[in-house]
Motif scaffolding. Sequence first.
Motif, PDB file in Angstrom:
ATOM      1  N   ALA A  23       0.766  -1.296  -0.010  1.00  0.00           N
ATOM      2  CA  ALA A  23      -0.026   0.232   0.123  1.00  0.00           C
ATOM      3  C   ALA A  23       0.953   1.317   0.006  1.00  0.00           C
ATOM      4  O   ALA A  23       0.553   2.144  -0.611  1.00  0.00           O
ATOM      5  CB  ALA A  23      -0.959  -0.013   1.195  1.00  0.00           C
ATOM      6  N   PRO A  52      -6.254  -1.849 -10.306  1.00  0.00           N
ATOM      7  CA  PRO A  52      -6.465  -2.358  -8.791  1.00  0.00           C
ATOM      8  C   PRO A  52      -5.080  -3.093  -8.353  1.00  0.00           C
ATOM      9  O   PRO A  52      -4.354  -3.806  -9.127  1.00  0.00           O
ATOM     10  CB  PRO A  52      -7.674  -3.374  -8.711  1.00  0.00           C
ATOM     11  CG  PRO A  52      -8.301  -3.107 -10.142  1.00  0.00           C
ATOM     12  CD  PRO A  52      -7.220  -2.413 -10.974  1.00  0.00           C
ATOM     13  N   TYR A  53      -4.967  -2.963  -6.898  1.00  0.00           N
ATOM     14  CA  TYR A  53      -4.006  -3.695  -6.287  1.00  0.00           C
ATOM     15  C   TYR A  53      -4.164  -5.147  -6.723  1.00  0.00           C
ATOM     16  O   TYR A  53      -5.241  -5.720  -6.832  1.00  0.00           O
ATOM     17  CB  TYR A  53      -3.906  -3.616  -5.034  1.00  0.00           C
ATOM     18  CG  TYR A  53      -3.530  -2.158  -4.341  1.00  0.00           C
ATOM     19  CD1 TYR A  53      -2.277  -1.554  -4.448  1.00  0.00           C
ATOM     20  CD2 TYR A  53      -4.585  -1.175  -3.890  1.00  0.00           C
ATOM     21  CE1 TYR A  53      -2.052  -0.307  -4.064  1.00  0.00           C
ATOM     22  CE2 TYR A  53      -4.462   0.078  -3.452  1.00  0.00           C
ATOM     23  CZ  TYR A  53      -3.103   0.483  -3.628  1.00  0.00           C
ATOM     24  OH  TYR A  53      -2.857   1.660  -3.005  1.00  0.00           O
ATOM     25  N   MET A  78      -4.976  -3.984   3.287  1.00  0.00           N
ATOM     26  CA  MET A  78      -5.204  -2.692   4.062  1.00  0.00           C
ATOM     27  C   MET A  78      -6.767  -2.564   3.857  1.00  0.00           C
ATOM     28  O   MET A  78      -7.335  -3.314   2.898  1.00  0.00           O
ATOM     29  CB  MET A  78      -4.585  -1.574   2.901  1.00  0.00           C
ATOM     30  CG  MET A  78      -3.176  -1.233   3.170  1.00  0.00           C
ATOM     31  SD  MET A  78      -2.819  -0.477   4.971  1.00  0.00           S
ATOM     32  CE  MET A  78      -3.557   1.252   4.807  1.00  0.00           C
ATOM     33  N   GLN A  79      -7.380  -2.125   4.820  1.00  0.00           N
ATOM     34  CA  GLN A  79      -8.720  -1.765   4.774  1.00  0.00           C
ATOM     35  C   GLN A  79      -9.276  -0.427   4.203  1.00  0.00           C
ATOM     36  O   GLN A  79      -8.561   0.232   4.525  1.00  0.00           O
ATOM     37  CB  GLN A  79      -9.420  -1.924   6.188  1.00  0.00           C
ATOM     38  CG  GLN A  79      -9.058  -3.410   6.880  1.00  0.00           C
ATOM     39  CD  GLN A  79      -9.668  -4.646   6.059  1.00  0.00           C
ATOM     40  OE1 GLN A  79     -11.015  -4.472   5.493  1.00  0.00           O
ATOM     41  NE2 GLN A  79      -8.952  -5.736   5.846  1.00  0.00           N
ATOM     42  N   GLU A  80     -10.198  -0.438   3.513  1.00  0.00           N
ATOM     43  CA  GLU A  80     -10.626   0.827   3.091  1.00  0.00           C
ATOM     44  C   GLU A  80     -11.035   1.851   4.225  1.00  0.00           C
ATOM     45  O   GLU A  80     -11.610   1.691   5.377  1.00  0.00           O
ATOM     46  CB  GLU A  80     -12.337   0.774   2.387  1.00  0.00           C
ATOM     47  CG  GLU A  80     -12.380   0.028   1.150  1.00  0.00           C
ATOM     48  CD  GLU A  80     -11.990   0.834  -0.065  1.00  0.00           C
ATOM     49  OE1 GLU A  80     -11.766   2.350  -0.045  1.00  0.00           O
ATOM     50  OE2 GLU A  80     -10.997   0.309  -0.878  1.00  0.00           O
ATOM     51  N   GLY A  81     -10.415   3.134   3.939  1.00  0.00           N
ATOM     52  CA  GLY A  81     -10.575   4.110   4.917  1.00  0.00           C
ATOM     53  C   GLY A  81      -9.592   4.169   6.011  1.00  0.00           C
ATOM     54  O   GLY A  81      -9.524   5.262   6.788  1.00  0.00           O
TER      55      GLY A  81
END
Length: 115
Positions: A23, A52-53, A78-81
């Motif tokens: 990320a 996208p990743y 990684m989580q959104e936000g």
Amino acid sequence: MTETPGSGAYEQVLRSKGFFTLASRPWVTGLWPQAGSEARFEPCSARDTANPYAQELVFIGTQMDAELPRADLNGCLMQEGVPLPASDPFPASYTLGSCESCAHEHDPLTTVTGH
């Protein structure tokens, strides 16, 4: 990941390999080669950050519990936000497009006109 391939938790893993994206370095595709207790994680190519990743890892072994590495690796996503961590565990040399004359990195897919 809470364990490393050579820690004993994954002793049935004989080899793992694949590609991953950090990320903190979205412009780099990382290479994941592991055989026995030897593992390396290094940059392998620049990538288009508009896509996208992507992660694609394969674990080869005997009598493996596939859920153990899958759960540990999913815990690394990684989580959104969620903001990036304050420190990056990978050294600055782990990048493509680093600038030898300065202390920061550049996205090799963009044109840099100044530092």
